[in-house]
Design a protein around this motif. Structure first.
Motif, PDB file in Angstrom:
ATOM      1  N   GLU A  70      -6.213 -59.496   2.425  1.00 59.23           N
ATOM      2  CA  GLU A  70      -7.024 -58.283   2.453  1.00 59.23           C
ATOM      3  C   GLU A  70      -6.642 -57.405   3.646  1.00 59.23           C
ATOM      4  O   GLU A  70      -6.496 -57.889   4.775  1.00 59.23           O
ATOM      5  CB  GLU A  70      -8.499 -58.649   2.522  1.00 59.23           C
ATOM      6  CG  GLU A  70      -9.427 -57.514   2.162  1.00 59.23           C
ATOM      7  CD  GLU A  70     -10.811 -58.016   1.772  1.00 59.23           C
ATOM      8  OE1 GLU A  70     -11.578 -57.219   1.222  1.00 59.23           O
ATOM      9  OE2 GLU A  70     -11.118 -59.201   2.015  1.00 59.23           O
ATOM     10  N   ILE A  71      -6.473 -56.122   3.404  1.00 57.83           N
ATOM     11  CA  ILE A  71      -6.172 -55.183   4.479  1.00 57.83           C
ATOM     12  C   ILE A  71      -7.432 -55.004   5.322  1.00 57.83           C
ATOM     13  O   ILE A  71      -8.517 -54.761   4.791  1.00 57.83           O
ATOM     14  CB  ILE A  71      -5.689 -53.831   3.932  1.00 57.83           C
ATOM     15  CG1 ILE A  71      -4.393 -54.021   3.151  1.00 57.83           C
ATOM     16  CG2 ILE A  71      -5.477 -52.829   5.053  1.00 57.83           C
ATOM     17  CD1 ILE A  71      -3.886 -52.762   2.475  1.00 57.83           C
ATOM     18  N   ARG A  86      -2.744 -56.692   7.484  1.00 58.62           N
ATOM     19  CA  ARG A  86      -3.185 -57.571   6.408  1.00 58.62           C
ATOM     20  C   ARG A  86      -3.537 -58.943   6.997  1.00 58.62           C
ATOM     21  O   ARG A  86      -2.750 -59.524   7.756  1.00 58.62           O
ATOM     22  CB  ARG A  86      -2.095 -57.704   5.346  1.00 58.62           C
ATOM     23  CG  ARG A  86      -2.591 -58.238   4.010  1.00 58.62           C
ATOM     24  CD  ARG A  86      -1.445 -58.302   3.015  1.00 58.62           C
ATOM     25  NE  ARG A  86      -0.929 -56.997   2.644  1.00 58.62           N
ATOM     26  CZ  ARG A  86      -1.467 -56.198   1.733  1.00 58.62           C
ATOM     27  NH1 ARG A  86      -2.564 -56.570   1.093  1.00 58.62           N
ATOM     28  NH2 ARG A  86      -0.914 -55.028   1.434  1.00 58.62           N
ATOM     29  N   ASP A 146       2.690 -55.055   6.496  1.00 59.43           N
ATOM     30  CA  ASP A 146       3.564 -55.123   5.325  1.00 59.43           C
ATOM     31  C   ASP A 146       4.990 -54.714   5.662  1.00 59.43           C
ATOM     32  O   ASP A 146       5.948 -55.256   5.120  1.00 59.43           O
ATOM     33  CB  ASP A 146       3.027 -54.208   4.210  1.00 59.43           C
ATOM     34  CG  ASP A 146       1.752 -54.746   3.586  1.00 59.43           C
ATOM     35  OD1 ASP A 146       1.295 -55.830   4.001  1.00 59.43           O
ATOM     36  OD2 ASP A 146       1.213 -54.083   2.682  1.00 59.43           O
ATOM     37  N   ARG A 181     -12.989 -52.711   6.310  1.00 60.55           N
ATOM     38  CA  ARG A 181     -11.843 -52.589   5.420  1.00 60.55           C
ATOM     39  C   ARG A 181     -11.652 -51.137   5.004  1.00 60.55           C
ATOM     40  O   ARG A 181     -12.631 -50.417   4.712  1.00 60.55           O
ATOM     41  CB  ARG A 181     -12.029 -53.467   4.185  1.00 60.55           C
ATOM     42  CG  ARG A 181     -13.290 -53.168   3.393  1.00 60.55           C
ATOM     43  CD  ARG A 181     -13.366 -54.029   2.158  1.00 60.55           C
ATOM     44  NE  ARG A 181     -14.475 -53.607   1.306  1.00 60.55           N
ATOM     45  CZ  ARG A 181     -14.567 -53.860   0.010  1.00 60.55           C
ATOM     46  NH1 ARG A 181     -13.609 -54.539  -0.587  1.00 60.55           N
ATOM     47  NH2 ARG A 181     -15.599 -53.456  -0.695  1.00 60.55           N
ATOM     48  N   PRO A 206      -5.651 -53.147  -1.546  1.00 64.36           N
ATOM     49  CA  PRO A 206      -4.910 -54.330  -1.060  1.00 64.36           C
ATOM     50  C   PRO A 206      -4.286 -55.084  -2.220  1.00 64.36           C
ATOM     51  O   PRO A 206      -4.839 -55.120  -3.311  1.00 64.36           O
ATOM     52  CB  PRO A 206      -6.005 -55.178  -0.387  1.00 64.36           C
ATOM     53  CG  PRO A 206      -7.139 -54.226  -0.151  1.00 64.36           C
ATOM     54  CD  PRO A 206      -7.076 -53.232  -1.277  1.00 64.36           C
TER      55      PRO A 206
END
Length: 288
Positions: A67-68, A108, A246, A268, A284
């Motif tokens: 999850e970002i 992330r 990423d 988030r 995400p």
């Protein structure tokens, strides 16, 4: 009957006060924004993107692997501070006391407390293994074995270098001896992160992070990093997370600065609000 000017003025002031109070409450507990100053999450998130951050979800549950997540840096990133715009500096006046002067990172989540991680080549691409497996939400993300995965002793040297940073003579001597001992590449990595003198004036006073978050919990890096059969393993201590970008080649993430305390998590990103041509949800990988 028309209102008197004094009455109109009084009502306007009261309305403004209510609006400011409401906006402050929303900013503190529900939503906030951030401008992304670097390309660490390209192509998912780009340089200059302004994100709308929702804070309620992570008050009810922990972020999931993959999850970002937006979090306060557990140290002062002086270089990133220089990149903030006036609006961001103003909004950060409302930041929690313990994170005054810190900036927001968006990365992330790749590992939680107790997890053991390592990087391995799979079909020519480096994949992150968490507890011996590639998490489903990270199967489409590739990483590079850099930072602590290349130099297991990196975090200890960042701590040592940052404590000498204000003494230019000793700092230069330390970096010179480090280059002789570990190689110029390693010394340059330490210098590029810690900074403190030309041409890298701004950087990270890393010792503040160690003294504030690690020493009180008796966390020593060597207890959580080891090498076996040429493979570097990292275990996440209780109360901490491990984040990675990423865009692995351009990301200053936990490979370089280490563990992030849970209390640093903000929320988030749910919406990209700028630039307008890219307006829309931030999705995400694998997270519904």
């Amino acid at each position: 009957m028309k209102k008197r000017p004094s009455k109109i003025f009084k009502d306007t002031v009261i309305t403004l006060v209510y609006a400011i109070v409401a906006a402050t409450i929303i900013r503190l507990f529900v939503f906030e924004t951030m401008m992304v100053p670097t390309g660490s999450m390209i192509p998912t998130i780009n340089i200059g993107d302004r994100l709308f951050i929702e804070k309620i979800t992570f008050q009810a549950r922990e972020p999931e692997i993959g999850e970002i997540t937006v979090f306060w840096t557990p140290f002062r990133d002086e270089r990133a501070q220089q990149m903030l715009r006036a609006f961001d500096k103003f909004m950060d006046l409302f930041s929690p006391k313990e994170f005054k002067g810190h900036v927001k990172y968006v990365k992330r989540l790749v590992a939680k407390e107790g997890d053991v991680i390592t990087l391995k080549l799979v079909d020519g691409k480096w994949k992150l293994f968490v507890n011996g497996e590639i998490p489903e939400n990270l199967r489409d993300v590739n990483y590079l074995p850099e930072g602590v995965f290349e130099y297991p002793e990196l975090w200890n040297y960042l701590d040592k270098a940052s404590r000498l940073r204000n003494n230019q003579t000793e700092y230069r001597k330390f970096l010179y001896e480090l280059a002789l001992k570990k190689g110029s590449k390693f010394a340059n990595i330490v210098f590029s992160i810690v900074g403190g003198m030309e041409p890298v004036k701004y950087g990270i006073p890393y010792y503040e992070y160690v003294d504030k978050y690690l020493k009180p919990k008796n966390i020593n890096f060597e207890d959580y990093i080891w090498k076996k059969n040429g493979q570097v393993f990292v275990k996440i201590p209780n109360g901490f997370y491990f984040f990675m970008g990423d865009n692995s080649r351009e990301s200053l993430d936990s490979r370089y600065f280490g563990f992030v305390p849970k209390e640093a998590v903000i929320g988030r990103p749910i919406l990209r609000i700028w630039p307008l041509k890219n307006f829309g949800p931030v999705q995400p990988i694998g997270i519904k």
